[in-house]
Enzyme design. Sequence first.
Site, PDB file in Angstrom:
ATOM      1  N   GLU A  43       1.693   0.199  -4.844  1.00 33.42           N
ATOM      2  CA  GLU A  43       0.769   1.012  -5.060  1.00 33.42           C
ATOM      3  C   GLU A  43       1.582   2.456  -5.072  1.00 33.42           C
ATOM      4  O   GLU A  43       2.158   2.815  -3.737  1.00 33.42           O
ATOM      5  CB  GLU A  43      -0.402   1.267  -4.216  1.00 33.42           C
ATOM      6  CG  GLU A  43      -1.493   2.536  -4.378  1.00 33.42           C
ATOM      7  CD  GLU A  43      -2.209   2.976  -3.423  1.00 33.42           C
ATOM      8  OE1 GLU A  43      -3.310   3.570  -3.707  1.00 33.42           O
ATOM      9  OE2 GLU A  43      -1.881   2.348  -1.985  1.00 33.42           O
ATOM     10  N   ASP A  45       0.784  -1.308   0.033  1.00 30.28           N
ATOM     11  CA  ASP A  45      -0.172   0.179  -0.048  1.00 30.28           C
ATOM     12  C   ASP A  45       0.947   1.443   0.060  1.00 30.28           C
ATOM     13  O   ASP A  45       1.669   1.366   0.810  1.00 30.28           O
ATOM     14  CB  ASP A  45      -0.812  -0.084   1.268  1.00 30.28           C
ATOM     15  CG  ASP A  45      -1.937   1.181   1.238  1.00 30.28           C
ATOM     16  OD1 ASP A  45      -2.694   1.341   0.281  1.00 30.28           O
ATOM     17  OD2 ASP A  45      -1.640   1.798   2.201  1.00 30.28           O
TER      18      ASP A  45
END
Length: 588
Positions: free
Chosen positions: A288, A251
Amino acid sequence: MTEGAEVARFEVWAPDKDEVTLDVGGERLPMERDVSRQGWWAAQAPAEDGTRYGFSVDGGPVLPDPRSRRQPDGPDGLSAVVDHDAYAWRVPWPGRGLPGAVLYELHVGTFTPEGTLDAAADRLDALAALGVTHVELMPLAPFPGVHGWGYEGVSLWAVHEPYGGPAALKRFVDAAHERGLGVVLDVVHNHLGPSGNYLPAFGPYFTDTHQTPWGSAVNLDAPGSDEVRAFLVESALAWLRDYHLDGLRLDAVHALCDTRAVHFLEELADAVRDLSRDLGRPLFLIAESDLNDPRLITPRDQGGLGLQAQWNDDFHHALHTALTGEAAGYYADFAEHPLRALAKTLTGGFFHDGTYSSFRGRTHGRPLDRTRVSAHRLLGYAQTHDQIGNRAQGDRLADSLPPGLLACAAALVLTGPFTPMLFMGEEWGARTPWQFFTDHTDPGLADAVRQGRRREFAAHGWAEKDVPDPQDPATRDRSCLDWSEREREPHRHLLEWHRTLIALRRARPDLLDADLAAVRVAFDEQARWFAFRRGDIRVALNLGDEPAAIPLGGGALRTLAGWDDSASLDGDGVLHLGPRSAVVLGER
């Protein structure tokens, strides 16, 4: 912690502490400094799978283990011993790598009304029939309450107990592997949740040297950061090793503040590569990142950080603006000429590759070298949990677009050059929203989240009453998939369309070609048609409300897949395609 037949060794890193005690099975035992490892304490005690334990530092309260493998009573409770060898794996899994993959992002808590891993496993036959290759699970680390997105986890080695805990995750992975599906897990290293986070009581896990949107940064480069980096790396390896996972999604890696010569992501990539070699099966990392920096996914031997892939938001933004016409926020950079933006991403990877971004007020990104970076290293998608859930009402594309435009989006994602990813329910045009929901047990934090959400969207013109209350259980309930939709039109047609496109991708080598430089694109911004060629395959879309005439050139072509029967090719190589429709053609 390592376990024997009767005695377990308990270890904890607590530098600069004068005393550490172990509370295990209701008994208090002193811990001794480990002379071989600076800052570490150790003790041995009888224990078995499920034994509760915790640590007290300098006479303070008993706290859960920073490396806890299980939190049966939630983030604030005691930890529990987990004997990973006690589970008998059913599937000798050889692994499934990223090239040629089709990913399916899934949130355990809303994939089914039950919201558990076992209930999700009962739906895996549907995903296997769809044709996807990997299930990407949103974060599983424990968080307060029962329901939440999972991005406020606090025990980075454990599985959220309301989902079923460690044993349920192993059953899920086994069930997926039995069906030939790989499993990817979304992990969060850039911050921990504000509730139930006891790491600062043990050591310098965070630093004020850097500030992030969540406060003090995870300590990757200040004093004590060697152990913090090891904590994160070993957590990642434990997911891959102990749960037989195939990959991890990392993330928001742009929020990992690290000024050291060897970046944390490089260290992690090397460790995963070594584990892959030791286990004899492929493992991969997907980032990401909004940096648009190709070094992230450039192989280590070519000077990159060595991650295998990253999400490509530029492709999403271009596609979203082409479909919806939205131009607010970050969509502004793509909305003036959305088809041109789409063409640039399909052939060059990034839209912002050193170009000016009006949203950021500066130039952004770096060019991607198509001779060094394969297209499969970028994930392409029309919807994700972020792009749906971070809208005020969590509305999906199906809430505002007709089925034909959803079919066009699917054609672009599933026949394009990037590794495709779907968000759960997208394959049948689910109309259920996916909203932001929390279950904070701290009333003050719950109200702060509620008011913050309202203020955020009020600034963009939303009335407070139109912003769902994250703490209301109905917000989560609304976000659960309605599986009965699949049996009704137009959902049934969309589901079959997705199955057809995925099967076509698997059957036609040209659709697996990872060479971005080989993609050829044509479009008409005003007429709203878009076409691209990959080897002998042509894909044509009409996003407009009127029939389109699309020049495809020579070649004897036949329809491989069509959303409707509106496509016809005349003798001059011009494709006539009805409004809001898509077709895939191949040479005879």
